[in-house]
Design a protein around this motif. Sequence first.
Motif, PDB file in Angstrom:
ATOM      1  N   GLU A   1       0.809  -1.210   0.000  1.00 32.23           N
ATOM      2  CA  GLU A   1       0.000   0.000   0.000  1.00 32.23           C
ATOM      3  C   GLU A   1       0.847   1.268   0.000  1.00 32.23           C
ATOM      4  OE1 GLU A   1      -3.376  -0.104   2.619  1.00 32.23           O
ATOM      5  OE2 GLU A   1      -3.399  -2.306   2.644  1.00 32.23           O
ATOM      6  N   GLY A   2       2.158   1.084  -0.145  1.00 31.52           N
ATOM      7  CA  GLY A   2       3.007   2.248  -0.359  1.00 31.52           C
ATOM      8  C   GLY A   2       3.349   3.071   0.856  1.00 31.52           C
ATOM      9  N   TYR A   3       3.348   2.442   2.013  1.00 32.08           N
ATOM     10  CA  TYR A   3       3.749   3.164   3.222  1.00 32.08           C
ATOM     11  C   TYR A   3       5.229   2.965   3.528  1.00 32.08           C
ATOM     12  CZ  TYR A   3      -1.173   3.993   4.189  1.00 32.08           C
ATOM     13  OH  TYR A   3      -2.475   4.406   4.105  1.00 32.08           O
ATOM     14  N   ILE A   4       5.769   1.910   2.964  1.00 36.24           N
ATOM     15  CA  ILE A   4       7.159   1.546   3.216  1.00 36.24           C
ATOM     16  C   ILE A   4       7.778   1.088   1.899  1.00 36.24           C
ATOM     17  CG2 ILE A   4       8.575  -0.314   4.241  1.00 36.24           C
ATOM     18  CD1 ILE A   4       6.921  -0.182   6.732  1.00 36.24           C
ATOM     19  N   VAL A   5       9.071   1.365   1.737  1.00 31.55           N
ATOM     20  CA  VAL A   5       9.805   0.774   0.607  1.00 31.55           C
ATOM     21  C   VAL A   5      11.022   0.019   1.137  1.00 31.55           C
ATOM     22  CG1 VAL A   5       9.109   2.415  -1.172  1.00 31.55           C
ATOM     23  CG2 VAL A   5      11.079   2.936   0.287  1.00 31.55           C
ATOM     24  N   GLN A   6      11.463  -0.946   0.343  1.00 25.36           N
ATOM     25  CA  GLN A   6      12.653  -1.714   0.689  1.00 25.36           C
ATOM     26  C   GLN A   6      13.784  -1.321  -0.243  1.00 25.36           C
ATOM     27  OE1 GLN A   6      11.246  -5.743   0.106  1.00 25.36           O
ATOM     28  NE2 GLN A   6      11.100  -6.053   2.324  1.00 25.36           N
ATOM     29  N   LYS A   7      14.980  -1.253   0.318  1.00 25.47           N
ATOM     30  CA  LYS A   7      16.155  -1.074  -0.530  1.00 25.47           C
ATOM     31  C   LYS A   7      17.168  -2.149  -0.173  1.00 25.47           C
ATOM     32  CE  LYS A   7      15.542   3.896  -0.977  1.00 25.47           C
ATOM     33  NZ  LYS A   7      16.101   5.245  -0.751  1.00 25.47           N
ATOM     34  N   THR A   8      17.817  -2.670  -1.174  1.00 27.03           N
ATOM     35  CA  THR A   8      18.835  -3.682  -0.916  1.00 27.03           C
ATOM     36  C   THR A   8      20.034  -3.036  -0.224  1.00 27.03           C
ATOM     37  OG1 THR A   8      18.130  -4.930  -2.841  1.00 27.03           O
ATOM     38  CG2 THR A   8      20.348  -5.363  -2.014  1.00 27.03           C
TER      39      THR A   8
END
Lengths: 183, 183
Positions: free
Chosen positions: B101-108
């Motif tokens: 739902e676009g509240y958090i993003v992941q980055k490697t």
Amino acid sequence: MTDINFSNMAAKPDSQGSDHPSPTTGGRELRWDVIELLFFAYRDFVGDADHELEAFGFGRAHHRVIHFVTRYPGLKVADLLDVLRITKQSLGRVLKQLLDEGYIVQKTGNNDRRQRLLYATPKGEALVAKLAGLQTDRINRAVADIDPAGVETVRQFLRAMIDRDDPDKVLETIFGGGRKTRE
Amino acid sequence: MTDINFSNMAAKPDSQGSDHPSPTTGGRELRWDVIELLFFAYRDFVGDADHELEAFGFGRAHHRVIHFVTRYPGLKVADLLDVLRITKQSLGRVLKQLLDEGYIVQKTGNNDRRQRLLYATPKGEALVAKLAGLQTDRINRAVADIDPAGVETVRQFLRAMIDRDDPDKVLETIFGGGRKTRE
DNA sequence: AAGATACGTCAATATGACTGACATAAATTT
DNA sequence: AAATTTATGTCAGTCATATTGACGTATCTT
């Protein structure tokens, strides 16, 4: 051992240090520090009892019920629902277990025979005392370096954190002589 | 209107008044008052956010996740598990929803590409700020009559209520410069 | 190349909560 | 006396959050 020193974790810009400076976000003063301290303090506080409860096959719900019944003997089912802010159905199963296993007994009300007044048995009281002992130990450790006036300030803070608009019976007792609902 | 003035509820003998006298049970000093104040204070404290969260279709679990991710950007999944004291599986569902739902993003991770570092989006930060605002309002009301030294005492108390034996990353940050795990 | 680690996911389960409905007994109101 | 309300209990179904255990994959470490 996971890498230690926050190679990834950037401190949020609005949280300049880490401790108590009440950082701002968008012009608003947000009390991140107190918010998080409350989270961790409560997590560890209830954790003490949780551990012990496992040995009895009980959960937090059981603890809350037996605690308030022990402390306020003669509590009605309806009062308990107010205090715990749960529904009759949720309470039902937990209460039944505590009754079946002899931690609580019911007595029919004198004035109103529809009521089932709840009382802890010695067995129930012993469990509550044990759990309260663990929590008391933690509190005592926490106030060890705080003088009596400071401890009173802590109580004042906690009391002021509680909603007073529609207090249940237990809260009326805690806030002493409230008598808000009638003269 | 249920009968008001405690016709049934007897005050426990060991709890002579109602307020702060730290009653005794079986020779042991139990801090019933603080125990119950903590219960009610936390109940109402989290109640603020719970209400708001319903509108988003989220629960407490979502709040805790998005809160800590917002506050400690770049938190790893493993860190979050430490902080929240839940299992990977429990976290999984909640985290997935917040990602979807676009509240958090992941980055490697840069150093370790197995890691998924978590960051709140502006949308996520806005939600957290809104919820923290509600909680801050309550805290501000609670400390309105307490002087700065008293507020510091409250912080000291809350900090001392927290287990320090095996602090997670967030706690190390909160307790500032802990560096317990390595020099 | 082998092993450990970080993460994701599957299946099955438990607990604590919910809503809505309905039943019973007892008190209160009409 | 009859009707209504109240206090409690219970049934059925659902949901959210949590659990354990197992397994897979990518990646880092040895």
